[in-house]
Design a protein around this motif. Structure first.
Motif, PDB file in Angstrom:
ATOM      1  N   LEU A 125     124.799 118.620 157.797  1.00 14.26           N
ATOM      2  CA  LEU A 125     125.177 117.623 158.797  1.00 14.26           C
ATOM      3  C   LEU A 125     125.628 116.387 158.029  1.00 14.26           C
ATOM      4  N   VAL A 126     126.816 115.937 158.306  1.00 14.86           N
ATOM      5  CA  VAL A 126     127.347 114.792 157.555  1.00 14.86           C
ATOM      6  C   VAL A 126     127.807 113.708 158.510  1.00 14.86           C
ATOM      7  N   LEU A 127     127.456 112.482 158.167  1.00 13.13           N
ATOM      8  CA  LEU A 127     127.937 111.347 158.948  1.00 13.13           C
ATOM      9  C   LEU A 127     128.126 110.188 157.975  1.00 13.13           C
ATOM     10  N   TYR A 158     117.259 115.924 164.600  1.00  9.37           N
ATOM     11  CA  TYR A 158     117.355 115.994 166.072  1.00  9.37           C
ATOM     12  C   TYR A 158     118.423 115.024 166.582  1.00  9.37           C
ATOM     13  N   LEU A 159     118.369 113.802 166.088  1.00 12.17           N
ATOM     14  CA  LEU A 159     119.333 112.792 166.551  1.00 12.17           C
ATOM     15  C   LEU A 159     120.747 113.104 166.043  1.00 12.17           C
ATOM     16  N   LEU A 160     120.825 113.601 164.808  1.00  9.97           N
ATOM     17  CA  LEU A 160     122.137 113.930 164.235  1.00  9.97           C
ATOM     18  C   LEU A 160     122.812 115.080 164.984  1.00  9.97           C
ATOM     19  N   MET A 215     120.086 106.581 169.649  1.00 14.65           N
ATOM     20  CA  MET A 215     121.185 107.509 169.444  1.00 14.65           C
ATOM     21  C   MET A 215     121.811 107.289 168.077  1.00 14.65           C
ATOM     22  N   ILE A 216     122.404 108.356 167.556  1.00 14.51           N
ATOM     23  CA  ILE A 216     123.199 108.247 166.338  1.00 14.51           C
ATOM     24  C   ILE A 216     124.634 108.079 166.801  1.00 14.51           C
ATOM     25  N   GLN A 217     125.230 106.992 166.342  1.00 14.95           N
ATOM     26  CA  GLN A 217     126.600 106.730 166.771  1.00 14.95           C
ATOM     27  C   GLN A 217     127.570 107.597 165.985  1.00 14.95           C
ATOM     28  N   LYS A 218     128.558 108.112 166.676  1.00 15.38           N
ATOM     29  CA  LYS A 218     129.567 108.965 166.018  1.00 15.38           C
ATOM     30  C   LYS A 218     130.410 108.150 165.062  1.00 15.38           C
TER      31      LYS A 218
END
Ligand code: CA
Length: 218
Positions: A125-127, A158-160, A215-218
């Motif tokens: 998972l990458v952000l 979970y959030l990601l 939330m994790i923002q996009k």
């Protein structure tokens, strides 16, 4: 991986929840067709297990409706109906498989795996500067490993996995901590604070949604 079970026989629903959670699935249960459809449309599930005869909406109606809305997650019917006519109706409604009740749990697991083939949890998972490897339970910020506790890691994953989605405190406590009472949600804030410190610059992605959750923002 998230599973939605819509089943009005509480005994079977509980049995499925327990068995599937032991296998590592995250399970949401609905005992009513209308609620089940609502949830299937509102949230993303890797697979749906639908009873056929349900209060309000049948499993068949749920399946038809979600397909009409473009939801392609596999659907398995759990049903005592097994005439050729019923099976054809189920397949025409967009079901991928069916299992006749009473069913063998291991057979169900195998049939689920067939449907989920190729949809295993993401390898990575990458952000931005944040990278999470669910397989090895490692997290990196700008290529540097950050050391997270098990719960911190689960919370972050979970959030990601739901980035761009607001996750309420009560949903997080239920899904990540498996606690079904609202009064303990303060623990999440403690974990989020710890997580933010460890995330450093990547903490900017982790937003507080006032009065609701995170939330994790996009
Ligand atoms: Ca039923």
């Amino acid at each position: 991986m998230r599973v939605l079970v819509v089943e009005d026989e509480i005994g079977i629903a509980n049995f499925l929840q327990q068995g599937l959670e032991e296998e590592g699935y995250r399970v949401s249960i609905c005992n009513n067709g209308r609620e089940g459809l609502k949830l299937a449309l509102a949230e993303e599930f890797a697979i749906l297990l639908l009873d056929w005869n349900l209060p309000e909406f049948s499993g068949l109606q749920i399946c038809k409706s979600i397909r009409e809305k473009g939801i392609n997650s596999p659907v398995i019917f759990l049903t005592a109906r097994d005439t050729t006519e019923d099976i054809i109706k189920g397949l025409q409604a967009g079901a991928n498989d069916y299992i006749k009740k009473p069913f063998n749990f291991n057979e169900l697991l195998e049939r689920m795996k067939v449907q989920l083939r190729g949809k295993e949890a993401p390898q990575r998972l990458v952000l931005g500067s944040l990278e999470v490897l669910p397989g090895s339970r490692q997290a990196f910020v700008k290529g540097e490993e950050i050391h997270l506790t098990q719960k911190e890691f689960e919370l972050l994953s979970y959030l990601l996995e739901r980035k761009g989605e607001v996750c309420s405190r009560s949903k997080i406590i239920e899904d990540v901590w498996d606690i079904h009472f609202d009064y303990e949600t303060g623990v999440i804030d403690v974990y989020v604070n710890a997580l933010r410190k460890k995330l450093g610059e990547a903490a900017a992605f982790l937003k507080t949604v006032r009065g609701i959750g995170y939330m994790i923002q996009k």
